[in-house]
Design a protein around this motif. Structure first.
Motif, mmCIF file in Angstrom:
data_model
loop_
_atom_site.group_PDB
_atom_site.id
_atom_site.type_symbol
_atom_site.label_atom_id
_atom_site.label_comp_id
_atom_site.label_asym_id
_atom_site.label_seq_id
_atom_site.Cartn_x
_atom_site.Cartn_y
_atom_site.Cartn_z
ATOM 1 N N HIS A 68 38.082 -4.148 35.536
ATOM 2 C CA HIS A 68 39.153 -3.253 35.956
ATOM 3 C C HIS A 68 38.784 -1.814 35.614
ATOM 4 N N ALA A 69 39.544 -0.886 36.122
ATOM 5 C CA ALA A 69 39.189 0.535 36.093
ATOM 6 C C ALA A 69 39.061 1.089 34.681
ATOM 7 N N PHE A 90 47.869 4.541 43.234
ATOM 8 C CA PHE A 90 48.805 3.421 43.373
ATOM 9 C C PHE A 90 48.075 2.082 43.319
ATOM 10 N N ILE A 91 46.796 2.058 43.681
ATOM 11 C CA ILE A 91 46.027 0.817 43.589
ATOM 12 C C ILE A 91 45.619 0.566 42.146
ATOM 13 N N THR A 144 46.324 -6.513 39.633
ATOM 14 C CA THR A 144 46.021 -7.467 40.706
ATOM 15 C C THR A 144 45.563 -6.743 41.960
ATOM 16 N N LEU A 145 46.260 -5.669 42.311
ATOM 17 C CA LEU A 145 45.899 -4.902 43.494
ATOM 18 C C LEU A 145 44.532 -4.246 43.323
ATOM 19 N N HIS A 146 44.251 -3.755 42.113
ATOM 20 C CA HIS A 146 42.968 -3.093 41.876
ATOM 21 C C HIS A 146 41.809 -4.087 41.932
ATOM 22 N N ILE A 147 41.996 -5.268 41.384
ATOM 23 C CA ILE A 147 40.936 -6.286 41.459
ATOM 24 C C ILE A 147 40.721 -6.711 42.911
#
Length: 152
Positions: A2-3, A39-40, A45-48
Motif C-alpha cells: 500500500h501507499a 480519493f483512491i 481496498t480501492l488503492h490495492i
C-alpha cells in the motif's frame, strides 16, 4: 504493497555540468511513491485494486514490447512505456526508470565527446570502405549478376 510503505520522501538532486559553456543544470526528480489520486489512496481496498490494475496494464504493455523485439515494432520503446506505467504506482519501477535515464544521459554525453565522435566517424568510414571494396571485388568477379543466377 500500500501507499504508506512505498513513499520515501525527496530524492537527491543530481547536478550535471556541461564543459562547453560551464553551464550547470539541475535535474529535479519527483518524489518516490504512488501517484494515485487522493480519493483512491484514502481507501486501502480501492488503492490495492488500483495497484493491481496498474500492474496488469503495465504487464500487458511490457509483454507486447517484448513480443515486438522479435516481431516488427518499436519493442524497447513499448517496454519503457510499460515501465513508465508501472512507475506511476511502484517505487521499484521509478528507480529503474531513474537509473535508465541516468545511463542514457551519460551515454549521450559520452557520444558528444570529440574524441569519441572522431573515433566513430573513422570506424564508420573504414567500414564503408571495406564494404565498397568487397562490392567491387564481387562486381569484378561476377559482373552485375544476381547471386541466385550464378552458374559457377
Amino acid at each position: 504493497m500500500h501507499a504508506e510503505s512505498d513513499e520515501r520522501g525527496d530524492a537527491a538532486v543530481p547536478t550535471a555540468e556541461k564543459s562547453a559553456g560551464e553551464l550547470t543544470v539541475e535535474l529535479t526528480e519527483r518524489e518516490l511513491g504512488s501517484r494515485a489520486p487522493g480519493f483512491i489512496k484514502s481507501s486501502k481496498t480501492l488503492h490495492i485494486s488500483w495497484q493491481v490494475g496498474v500492474f496488469v496494464v503495465g504487464l500487458a504493455v511490457v509483454v507486447a514490447g517484448a513480443a515486438m523485439l522479435v516481431l516488427p515494432g518499436p519493442g524497447w520503446l513499448v517496454i519503457f512505456g510499460g515501465m513508465a506505467i508501472w512507475a506511476t504506482e511502484f517505487v521499484w519501477a521509478q528507480l529503474v526508470l531513474r537509473w535508465t535515464r541516468r545511463k542514457v544521459t551519460e551515454a549521450a554525453q559520452k557520444a558528444l565527446d570529440p574524441k569519441v565522435r572522431r573515433r566513430n566517424i573513422i570506424l564508420t568510414t573504414v567500414g564503408l570502405v571495406i564494404m565498397a571494396v568487397l562490392a567491387g571485388i564481387y562486381l569484378w568477379k561476377f559482373g552485375f549478376v544476381m547471386p541466385w543466377k550464378i552458374e559457377q
